[in-house]
Enzyme design. Structure first.
Site, PDB file in Angstrom:
ATOM      1  N   ASP A 200     -26.025 -38.375 -13.566  1.00  9.66           N
ATOM      2  CA  ASP A 200     -27.149 -37.684 -13.187  1.00  9.66           C
ATOM      3  C   ASP A 200     -26.799 -37.026 -11.799  1.00  9.66           C
ATOM      4  O   ASP A 200     -26.470 -37.595 -10.989  1.00  9.66           O
ATOM      5  CB  ASP A 200     -28.317 -38.456 -12.866  1.00  9.66           C
TER       6      ASP A 200
ATOM      7  N   CYS B 286     -38.471 -39.539 -16.816  1.00  5.35           N
ATOM      8  CA  CYS B 286     -38.154 -38.374 -15.747  1.00  5.35           C
ATOM      9  C   CYS B 286     -39.480 -38.719 -14.848  1.00  5.35           C
ATOM     10  O   CYS B 286     -39.628 -39.490 -14.185  1.00  5.35           O
ATOM     11  CB  CYS B 286     -38.141 -36.992 -16.475  1.00  5.35           C
TER      12      CYS B 286
ATOM     13  N   HIS C 188     -28.723 -37.842 -17.025  1.00  5.07           N
ATOM     14  CA  HIS C 188     -30.352 -37.463 -16.749  1.00  5.07           C
ATOM     15  C   HIS C 188     -30.691 -37.243 -18.301  1.00  5.07           C
ATOM     16  O   HIS C 188     -30.309 -36.296 -19.114  1.00  5.07           O
ATOM     17  CB  HIS C 188     -30.912 -36.384 -15.829  1.00  5.07           C
TER      18      HIS C 188
END
Length: 232
Positions: free
Chosen positions: A172, A123, A204
């Site tokens: 995502d 991330c 995600h």
């Protein structure tokens, strides 16, 4: 393995804690920098650090919010609003200083194989891992769903040192296809070696087993490819 928290001095005068996991046995060992998600060097990131150590790496995970949060800072995955001020306070120059401090600790560690230093990140940390590969002579680097890379790709991609492996979740809703395309185009135009993996059925944060978006199959496949890629 042996685990410990260490303290690093950063070039801007700040102090940064990092979590380190070292394999049993005698080195030198390859080394990996493990860059956190936005929620701190929490149980998930510490677990990943230990998983890399179990694979034979000296693994170090620095606390990137050390300027705005207390040592050992962690937040719940359900509390993203509380994370935002810390993300927004970070600058690229601060990111670079933290990366350099982490790398310097590895380069002065006699147990580290200096020809095999790599990085990974998740991330927010995926972006940091990409940046690290652009400013350090890394053997290679991995980025998992690194948000914000696209806006810097034109500057960072031409400076990449080692091959780059990027993972993205096809489901995502935050990192869109056009963002991925921008990153890939810039790496391609710069003539860099890269692998770009879009897992169509993953969202995600598919690699984080502490989040609802965790996808065991995708995580298992990504882990295997990551380990193979890092070996070079």
């Amino acid at each position: 393995m042996h685990t410990q928290f260490i303290t690093l001095s950063v070039s801007d005068g700040t102090i940064m804690q990092a979590y380190v996991a070292t394999p049993d046995g005698t080195g030198p060992f390859p080394a990996i920098m493990v860059y956190q998600e936005a929620f701190g060097v929490n149980g998930h990131i510490r677990d990943l650090t230990e998983r890399f150590a179990a694979e034979g790496y000296i693994a170090i995970a620095p606390e990137l919010f050390h300027r705005t949060a207390p040592t050992g800072f962690e937040l719940s995955y359900n509390d993203f609003p509380s994370v935002m001020p810390h993300i927004q306070a970070l600058t690229i120059d601060q990111n670079k200083a933290d990366i350099n401090a982490t790398y310097e600790w590895l380069t002065t560690n006699e147990n580290v194989n200096q020809s095999h230093i790599v990085s990974t990140g998740y991330c927010m940390g995926g972006r940091i891992s990409f940046l690290a590969n652009s400013i350090l002579p890394l053997k290679c680097a991995v980025s998992y769903y690194g948000g914000g890379i696209a806006q810097h790709a034109a500057t960072w991609a031409p400076e990449l040192h080692g091959p780059m492996l990027c993972f993205w979740g096809g489901l995502d809703k935050h990192i869109l296809p056009e963002h991925i395309d921008t990153v890939v185009t810039e790496m391609k135009n710069a003539g860099k070696d890269y692998m770009n993996v879009i897992i169509s059925y993953a969202d995600h944060a598919f690699f984080c087993d502490a989040r609802p978006s965790y996808h065991p199959k995708a995580a298992k496949e990504a882990w295997a490819l990551t380990l193979a890629f890092l070996k070079g």
